[in-house]
Scaffold this active site. Structure first.
Site, PDB file in Angstrom:
ATOM      1  N   ASP A  56       0.826  -1.208   0.000  1.00 23.90           N
ATOM      2  CA  ASP A  56       0.000   0.000   0.000  1.00 23.90           C
ATOM      3  C   ASP A  56       0.863   1.262   0.000  1.00 23.90           C
ATOM      4  O   ASP A  56       2.092   1.212   0.217  1.00 23.90           O
ATOM      5  CB  ASP A  56      -0.901  -0.015   1.246  1.00 23.90           C
ATOM      6  N   ASP A  62     -10.650   2.168  -3.467  1.00 26.22           N
ATOM      7  CA  ASP A  62     -11.164   1.951  -2.112  1.00 26.22           C
ATOM      8  C   ASP A  62     -12.675   1.986  -2.091  1.00 26.22           C
ATOM      9  O   ASP A  62     -13.290   1.704  -1.066  1.00 26.22           O
ATOM     10  CB  ASP A  62     -10.628   3.034  -1.164  1.00 26.22           C
TER      11      ASP A  62
HETATM   12  C1  DGJ Z   1      -5.793   2.040   1.942  1.00 27.36           C
HETATM   13  C2  DGJ Z   1      -6.153   0.826   1.142  1.00 27.36           C
HETATM   14  O1  DGJ Z   1      -6.571   1.188  -0.139  1.00 27.36           O
HETATM   15  C3  DGJ Z   1      -7.196   0.015   1.914  1.00 27.36           C
HETATM   16  O2  DGJ Z   1      -7.624  -1.070   1.144  1.00 27.36           O
HETATM   17  C4  DGJ Z   1      -6.596  -0.427   3.199  1.00 27.36           C
HETATM   18  O3  DGJ Z   1      -5.552  -1.326   2.959  1.00 27.36           O
HETATM   19  C5  DGJ Z   1      -6.093   0.766   3.988  1.00 27.36           C
HETATM   20  N1  DGJ Z   1      -5.247   1.603   3.206  1.00 27.36           N
HETATM   21  C6  DGJ Z   1      -5.344   0.327   5.223  1.00 27.36           C
HETATM   22  O4  DGJ Z   1      -4.802   1.366   5.894  1.00 27.36           O
END
Ligand code: DGJ
Length: 752
Positions: free
Chosen positions: A508, A570
């Protein structure tokens, strides 16, 4: 090594006085005739030449296949302030010699001015395609790709520029990068450098691109190219949610499936700039490459800078044709992972199930339930690390990559052992072991000021002198331009992966760049990131790597070189996802996308839609999964999950490797539809949706495309029906409610 092409073998000269050169189309992908050059794909030709008197490189054609001689352009009448150089189609426009359009290169010379004169010197033809130093790049063997390097030289400043063009004939793709070398004694600064620069003739054209924001990525935008400058860019330090490094040009009459279309895709993860300029003379110039606001790259004597490469494809089959070319090229000649086209395990991710509230017992509880539903891979998301600064919220812990001892008293190994001992209830028929696999979330490029790492190395964060270090999501970015930071990350991640049986990583990255120590940091950071990605993915080839940046903040071909799949957004709302996934598919194959069934009401939009619709949208992605607490599923929903997983596994090979046809678009129709046709054309899967129901209205009809009209197909076991019928009449289904969906399986009748 580099070989000079023997001209007698590869070209034939017809006619006499042409400065445009004359080509006879042969099977040869690169044809050289004196100072004229042509790159040929199966359905595309890209031609340019060096002007005999000046040495300036001029464009002749980028479009449908050209056979036989090309007549020379009539010499433009020069009248007014714009000289000849400002009226012609230039292949690599330098600055300061009377061309008032945007340049492809701006060099701050050691004498402080920005004039340059890069002229043709010679060329070399290479079978295959050389790698780019430190940068991701498409690849192929000698039968798949041919390269020509045009060597330009500025005799006044002794600067060389090598334009490297490679042609992948099967995909109608021309790939270009530029290497600039300072052959002088003083220091120069490269202030701007475009990977792609192409001048198109005077014609009406539209531009199509992808815009968005966090949780609303890749929305398709189309507009007419008008006189003047129009473009888009990322200033965030990364490819970004706001704009994707992809552009298509099309004739105004071009549609999804017919009409001339050009697609441009930059293989880069950093800030970028796209400029489309219809100049006062009517020609259209397209520039795509570094963002000049964040370059200023110094070159001392004998030093070089190589630009990222830009892939250009051409199709007469509309935007769909451009997409299919890019998909094929990227699946087969960009993604290095062995999982590029391999079936992906159905996963369950803990994020929307538990957020930061994770520990070994609640994870084990939901892993057990996941296994009983038929899930194959369990992913522990954020919240598992940090000792003195535990990561129990987004305020602390980034940088301290050790398991939280309170949440995981024995470290990760015991939990991983227990979870990987669980048997998945629905075994994939062709897999011997159906044990659950374990995956992990990390965000190694970041640091919280509340961390042990920050106490020890505050200088590792990006900062600019005494200016405040602006935090975003309470975090700072590590300076990956520094080799010691790259090595730290490589060691931390290697240690985690060696500590337990971890076979998947979600990498991430949750903020953009603000304060940076120097204007070279942005690109130097990218070179550092690529070194880290290359080292780790080579060291752990059996790990399935997934990219992520607050969803689709880094969905670009640069990341795809190393990570075969990228968390697409997301936003897990299935209705919004249709728009996002259709948009993403303009440039990127389904194999690179990830979709999850999440809980309702949806956490981003508050919308409630039935589980079948959520699942059907998610299984249009190469990586399908769930992101909810399975122990909290309503019994009716729980009952259908195993069969939805089985369906996702059945269609997955076709989605991963098949040709994709966008049959109708969510922006234009209440019934968006997408079809994937398997590589050998024997199977296909149709995804068909209804967004809003229409009471007392005739049924919609979906006409398929890309099938063989003569062949017969079983449709969900019924029929067989002819390809002609399916494409001309199409299929109808009765949807009863808003957000209805159908996944239809087609199989060719082999007895026919
Ligand atoms: C952002 C990501 O896109 C989410 O799926 C998740 O992993 C969060 N970060 C976790 O902090």
């Amino acid at each position: 090594m580099l070989k000079r092409l023997v001209s007698a073998n590869c070209s034939l000269s017809i006619g006499s006085n042409s400065t445009n050169g004359n080509f006879l189309l042969t099977a040869t992908p690169v044809v050289v005739d004196g100072n004229s050059f042509a790159l040929h794909g199966n359905n595309v030709s890209y031609c340019f030449h060096a002007d005999e008197s000046t040495g300036d490189l001029l464009s002749d054609h980028f479009g449908g296949s050209v056979t036989g001689p090309i007549p020379p352009d009539p010499t433009p009448i020069v009248n007014g302030w714009t000289g000849m150089l400002g009226r012609v189609r230039r292949e690599f426009p330098d600055q300061g010699r009377g061309d008032f359009r945007g340049p492809a290169i701006r060099i701050r010379q050691s004498g402080a001015h920005t004039v340059s004169a890069l002229h043709y010197q010679h060329h070399t033809v290479v079978k295959g395609k050389p790698a780019l130093p430190g940068l991701p790049a498409t690849f192929g063997n000698e039968d798949e790709v041919t390269t020509i390097v045009i060597h330009l030289y500025d005799k006044y400043s002794t600067i060389a520029a090598d334009l490297m063009y490679s042609v992948f004939p099967r995909y109608d793709a021309i790939v270009r990068s530029v290497t600039v070398t300072n052959k002088g004694k003083g220091a120069i600064v490269i202030e701007d450098l475009a990977s792609l620069s192409v001048d198109l003739p005077f014609e009406d054209l539209d531009m199509i691109y992808l815009r968005g924001e966090w949780a609303r990525e890749t929305h398709r935008q189309r507009r007419r190219i008008d006189y003047g400058l129009q473009g888009f860019r990322s200033n965030t330090g990364f490819s970004s949610h706001s704009h994707n490094p992809f552009l298509a040009l099309a004739r105004p009459s071009t549609t999804e499936n017919q009409g001339e279309t050009w697609g441009f895709s930059l293989v880069y993860t950093g800030s970028f700039a796209v400029n489309v300029e219809k100049c006062s003379q009517g020609l259209t110039r397209v520039l795509m490459g570094f963002n000049p606001d964040q370059l200023s790259w110094s070159l001392g004597p004998d030093e070089s800078l190589t630009s990222p490469e830009c892939v250009s494809v051409y199709s007469k089959e509309g935007l769909g044709g451009v997409s299919r070319s890019l998909h094929g090229l990227y699946r087969n000649h960009l993604v290095k992972s062995k999982f590029a086209t391999e079936d992906r395990p159905v996963l369950l991710n803990s994020w929307e199930a538990l957020y930061f509230n994770i520990n070994s017992s609640n994870l084990y509880r939901i892993a057990q339930e996941s296994a009983s539903l038929g899930v194959k891979l369990f992913v522990m998301d954020d919240g598992w690390f940090g000792k003195d600064y535990p990561r129990v919220s987004d305020t602390a812990g980034l940088g301290d990559w050790i398991p939280n001892p309170k949440r995981f008293p024995g470290g990760l190994a015991p939990l991983v052992k227990d979870i990987t001992a669980l048997k998945s209830a629905v075994a994939e028929s062709d897999k011997s072991s159906a044990n659950l696999r374990f995956g992990i979330w990390i965000e190694p490029e970041m640091i919280n000021s509340s961390s042990t790492l920050y106490q020890e190395h505050p200088e590792w964060a990006l900062y600019a002198d005494q200016y405040p270090r602006t935090e975003q999501r309470n975090q700072l970015i590590l300076n990956l331009a520094l080799p010691e930071v790259q090595n730290f990350i490589i060691t931390c991640v290697s240690d985690i992966l060696s500590s337990a049986d971890i076979t998947y990583v979600k990498w991430d990255h949750n903020r953009c760049m603000h304060e940076t120590p120097s204007p070279t940091t942005h690109h130097a950071y990218m070179l550092g990131v690529y070194r880290v990605f290359e080292t780790l993915t080579t060291r752990f080839p059996d790990v399935l790597w997934e990219g992520c940046a607050s969803g689709g903040g880094r969905f670009d071909p640069g990341v795809m070189q190393y990570f075969p799949q990228i968390w697409t957004s997301d936003n897990t709302d299935a209705v919004d996802r249709i728009f996002i996934q259709f948009g993403t598919s303009l440039a990127y194959p389904a194999s690179s996308m990830c979709g999850h069934i999440s809980a309702v009401p949806n956490h981003q939009t508050g919308r409630t839609v039935q589980i079948e619709f959520r699942a059907h949208v998610a299984m249009m992605c190469g990586s399908f999964g769930l992101e909810l607490d399975p122990t909290e599923l309503h019994p009716d929903e729980r009952a259908v999950v195993p069969e939805l997983i089985a369906l996702a596994e059945k269609v997955n090979p076709i989605v991963l490797t098949g040709d994709m046809w966008r049959l109708s678009l969510p922006e234009e129709s209440d019934w968006p539809a997408m079809l994937f046709i398997s590589k050998n054309a024997s199977q296909a899967v149709l995804f068909y949706y209804q967004l809003g129901s229409k009471v007392n209205h005739a049924l919609s009809r979906v006409r398929l495309q890309g099938l063989d009209a003569q062949d017969m197909y079983f449709v969900d076991g019924e029929g067989p029906y002819s390809g002609a019928m399916l494409m001309s009449m199409g299929l109808q289904y009765c949807f009863e409610t808003d957000y209805g969906s159908k996944v239809v399986f087609l199989e060719k009748d082999s007895s026919h």
